[in-house]
Design an enzyme around this catalytic site. Structure first.
Site, PDB file in Angstrom:
ATOM      1  N   HIS A   1       2.908  -2.126  -5.279  1.00 58.11           N
ATOM      2  CA  HIS A   1       2.601  -3.041  -6.389  1.00 58.11           C
ATOM      3  C   HIS A   1       1.327  -2.763  -7.221  1.00 58.11           C
ATOM      4  O   HIS A   1       0.304  -1.655  -7.590  1.00 58.11           O
ATOM      5  CB  HIS A   1       1.741  -4.443  -6.377  1.00 58.11           C
ATOM      6  CG  HIS A   1       0.937  -4.470  -5.618  1.00 58.11           C
ATOM      7  ND1 HIS A   1       0.931  -3.968  -4.253  1.00 58.11           N
ATOM      8  CD2 HIS A   1      -0.095  -4.514  -5.370  1.00 58.11           C
ATOM      9  CE1 HIS A   1       0.229  -4.679  -3.314  1.00 58.11           C
ATOM     10  NE2 HIS A   1      -1.098  -4.555  -4.412  1.00 58.11           N
TER      11      HIS A   1
ATOM     12  N   HIS B   1      -1.679  -3.696 -10.193  1.00 52.09           N
ATOM     13  CA  HIS B   1      -2.593  -4.620 -10.490  1.00 52.09           C
ATOM     14  C   HIS B   1      -2.678  -4.787 -12.103  1.00 52.09           C
ATOM     15  O   HIS B   1      -3.142  -3.585 -13.012  1.00 52.09           O
ATOM     16  CB  HIS B   1      -3.794  -5.233 -10.227  1.00 52.09           C
ATOM     17  CG  HIS B   1      -3.824  -5.232  -8.770  1.00 52.09           C
ATOM     18  ND1 HIS B   1      -4.078  -6.281  -7.856  1.00 52.09           N
ATOM     19  CD2 HIS B   1      -3.718  -4.415  -7.808  1.00 52.09           C
ATOM     20  CE1 HIS B   1      -4.019  -6.658  -6.651  1.00 52.09           C
ATOM     21  NE2 HIS B   1      -3.362  -5.599  -5.767  1.00 52.09           N
TER      22      HIS B   1
HETATM   23  P1  5GP Z   1      -3.300  -5.643  -2.990  1.00 51.15           P
HETATM   24  O1  5GP Z   1      -4.482  -6.166  -2.100  1.00 51.15           O
HETATM   25  O2  5GP Z   1      -2.341  -5.343  -1.552  1.00 51.15           O
HETATM   26  O3  5GP Z   1      -3.681  -4.481  -3.775  1.00 51.15           O
HETATM   27  O4  5GP Z   1      -3.245  -6.908  -3.938  1.00 51.15           O
HETATM   28  C1  5GP Z   1      -1.610  -7.650  -3.166  1.00 51.15           C
HETATM   29  C2  5GP Z   1      -1.997  -8.690  -3.920  1.00 51.15           C
HETATM   30  O5  5GP Z   1      -1.114  -9.855  -3.897  1.00 51.15           O
HETATM   31  C3  5GP Z   1      -3.614  -9.601  -4.249  1.00 51.15           C
HETATM   32  O6  5GP Z   1      -4.173 -10.238  -5.432  1.00 51.15           O
HETATM   33  C4  5GP Z   1      -2.832 -11.327  -3.592  1.00 51.15           C
HETATM   34  O7  5GP Z   1      -3.678 -12.277  -4.595  1.00 51.15           O
HETATM   35  C5  5GP Z   1      -1.317 -11.605  -4.085  1.00 51.15           C
HETATM   36  N1  5GP Z   1      -0.266 -12.249  -3.460  1.00 51.15           N
HETATM   37  C6  5GP Z   1      -0.649 -12.210  -2.388  1.00 51.15           C
HETATM   38  N2  5GP Z   1       0.846 -12.942  -2.142  1.00 51.15           N
HETATM   39  C7  5GP Z   1       0.780 -13.514  -2.665  1.00 51.15           C
HETATM   40  C8  5GP Z   1       2.194 -14.021  -3.620  1.00 51.15           C
HETATM   41  O8  5GP Z   1       2.655 -14.504  -2.039  1.00 51.15           O
HETATM   42  N3  5GP Z   1       2.676 -14.601  -4.045  1.00 51.15           N
HETATM   43  C9  5GP Z   1       1.718 -13.916  -5.872  1.00 51.15           C
HETATM   44  N4  5GP Z   1       2.410 -14.173  -6.747  1.00 51.15           N
HETATM   45  N5  5GP Z   1       1.118 -12.773  -5.163  1.00 51.15           N
HETATM   46  C10 5GP Z   1      -0.076 -12.924  -4.092  1.00 51.15           C
END
Ligand code: 5GP
Ligand code: ZN
Length: 138
Positions: free
Chosen positions: A101, A103
């Site tokens: 993903h 951001h």
């Molecule tokens: P990472 O830390 O893997 O780069 O980012 C994961 C992101 O996914 C975090 O910013 C977290 O808030 C978001 N996130 C985790 N679970 C969910 C979810 O079920 N729905 C949404 N919309 N965001 C999520």
């Protein structure tokens, strides 16, 4: 391919509802549930790839074009003053959901989103070491 126990596979493919800002046949863009700032969004491919290492080139090209399109539109909509476009690979890099993903984090003058890292200083030894190692890989 989708992964059965992956929450982002389910969200990207509409099995779990999400606040969707954009959707096409390959991607869904959703609002992050734990936003760093107002409008923090995530670009999710509909197919499961754990990280950028494994993302096919064809999708990697498309994701940066989509990021550009989204931040242009979101800047107009939200009247923000800048954007961080961030993409974490691996737990030590802050990745918590292992479905690729990107951001999109709107930034506002004087916001307290607090995104950043501690800066060091590039030493001669590190510079030479890195340049030599990179040449070895070519
Ligand atoms: P990472 O830390 O893997 O780069 O980012 C994961 C992101 O996914 C975090 O910013 C977290 O808030 C978001 N996130 C985790 N679970 C969910 C979810 O079920 N729905 C949404 N919309 N965001 C999520
Ligand atoms: Zn997935």
């Amino acid at each position: 391919m989708k992964k059965d126990d992956c929450i982002f596979c389910k969200i990207a493919n509409g099995e779990i509802p999400s606040a969707t800002l954009y959707e096409d046949e390959r991607f869904r863009v959703i609002l992050d549930l734990g936003p760093a700032s107002k409008g923090h969004a995530l670009i999710l491919p509909k197919e499961h790839y754990p990280n950028l290492y494994e993302l096919p080139d064809e999708l990697a090209e498309k994701v940066i074009l989509l990021a550009k399109k989204m931040i242009v539109k979101m800047t107009k909509a939200l009247d923000c003053d800048g954007f961080n476009v961030v993409q974490n690979n691996g737990a030590p890099a802050g990745q918590t959901v292992f479905h690729f993903h990107m951001h999109l984090i709107p930034r506002y003058e004087n916001d307290d989103a607090g995104f950043g890292w501690n800066t060091g200083e590039l030493s001669e030894a590190d510079k030479e070491d890195i340049l030599a190692k990179m040449r070895e890989i070519d």
